[in-house]
Design a protein around this motif. Sequence first.
Motif, short mmCIF file in Angstrom:
data_model
loop_
_atom_site.label_atom_id
_atom_site.label_comp_id
_atom_site.label_asym_id
_atom_site.label_seq_id
_atom_site.Cartn_x
_atom_site.Cartn_y
_atom_site.Cartn_z
N ALA A 47 -20.21 28.10 -36.98
CA ALA A 47 -18.87 28.38 -37.50
C ALA A 47 -17.85 28.46 -36.36
O ALA A 47 -18.19 28.58 -35.18
CB ALA A 47 -18.87 29.68 -38.30
N ASP A 48 -16.59 28.39 -36.75
CA ASP A 48 -15.44 28.59 -35.86
C ASP A 48 -15.31 27.50 -34.79
O ASP A 48 -14.75 27.75 -33.72
CB ASP A 48 -15.51 29.97 -35.19
N LEU A 49 -15.76 26.31 -35.07
CA LEU A 49 -15.48 25.16 -34.22
C LEU A 49 -14.39 24.32 -34.87
O LEU A 49 -14.23 24.32 -36.10
CB LEU A 49 -16.74 24.30 -34.01
N GLU A 50 -13.63 23.62 -34.07
CA GLU A 50 -12.56 22.76 -34.59
C GLU A 50 -13.08 21.33 -34.73
O GLU A 50 -13.78 20.82 -33.85
CB GLU A 50 -11.34 22.78 -33.67
N VAL A 51 -12.71 20.69 -35.83
CA VAL A 51 -13.01 19.27 -36.04
C VAL A 51 -11.67 18.57 -36.20
O VAL A 51 -10.92 18.84 -37.16
CB VAL A 51 -13.90 19.06 -37.29
N VAL A 52 -11.33 17.71 -35.25
CA VAL A 52 -10.01 17.09 -35.17
C VAL A 52 -10.11 15.62 -35.56
O VAL A 52 -10.98 14.89 -35.06
CB VAL A 52 -9.42 17.22 -33.75
N VAL A 65 -11.60 23.65 -39.55
CA VAL A 65 -12.40 24.65 -38.85
C VAL A 65 -13.70 24.86 -39.61
O VAL A 65 -13.68 25.06 -40.84
CB VAL A 65 -11.62 25.98 -38.72
N THR A 66 -14.82 24.81 -38.89
CA THR A 66 -16.10 25.02 -39.55
C THR A 66 -16.20 26.45 -40.08
O THR A 66 -15.88 27.42 -39.39
CB THR A 66 -17.26 24.76 -38.57
N GLY A 67 -16.63 26.54 -41.36
CA GLY A 67 -16.71 27.84 -42.03
C GLY A 67 -15.52 28.14 -42.90
O GLY A 67 -15.54 29.12 -43.67
N ALA A 68 -14.44 27.32 -42.82
CA ALA A 68 -13.23 27.58 -43.59
C ALA A 68 -13.27 26.92 -44.97
O ALA A 68 -12.57 27.38 -45.89
CB ALA A 68 -12.01 27.11 -42.83
N ALA A 69 -14.06 25.86 -45.14
CA ALA A 69 -14.08 25.13 -46.41
C ALA A 69 -15.18 25.71 -47.30
O ALA A 69 -16.27 25.13 -47.47
CB ALA A 69 -14.29 23.64 -46.16
#
Length: 226
Positions: free
Chosen positions: A140-145, A160-164
Amino acid sequence: MDEFDFKEEKTRKPSRFGAAFLNCASLAFLISALALGAFFAFLFLNPQSELNPFPPAAVTATQAATPILEAASATATSTPTFTATPEPTLTATAQELGRSFGFQEGSPAALDASVFHPELGCNFMGVAGQVFGLDGVPIADLEVVVNGTLNGEAINKTGVTGAATQYGSGAYYEVQLSNQPIASDGTLQITVKMADGQPLSNPFAFNTTASCEENLVMINFAEQQP
């Protein structure tokens, strides 16, 4: 006692004419000395005067200015020129950070977005997925751009991983690209980054379609062995 005749010698006095002559000669000598001194003083102060039988060589303005200009030129030439060198910009790569991610086997895969967004139907196009560590656990909490161009317009969006959470509890990310399916061929790139923007993967190109049944591109990342 013998008798001697003493004759008193008469003192000869100089004539008045002789005394006057001596006085005039002394005065004339003094005047001549003063005049000669004044003449030499005049020549000293005015060496270019016509009365000077040995005038010094004339110095022209060009001759006088030349040494000054040459000295100034030498000073300007000898002054070093310092050019500031910009410091190199260092960008940490995923390998330098100690972790590197690539596409997981089976990615990318095109799905129907209505499975996760039934209310949107075909009015959606995006990218979603997970980022797995070496232990197989989603991070979690990594950015995917996602950046590049889509239908001629610039794209620069981040998930952001974990936000969806609509995809489940496995630390999913989602990036909505458009409100309708649009076909593209390698004009979009996706990159995994840390929260501070440092990259954890190389940018990977992917394609999209104009089909409503393929308007969600699922891309999972997996950590690579060091």
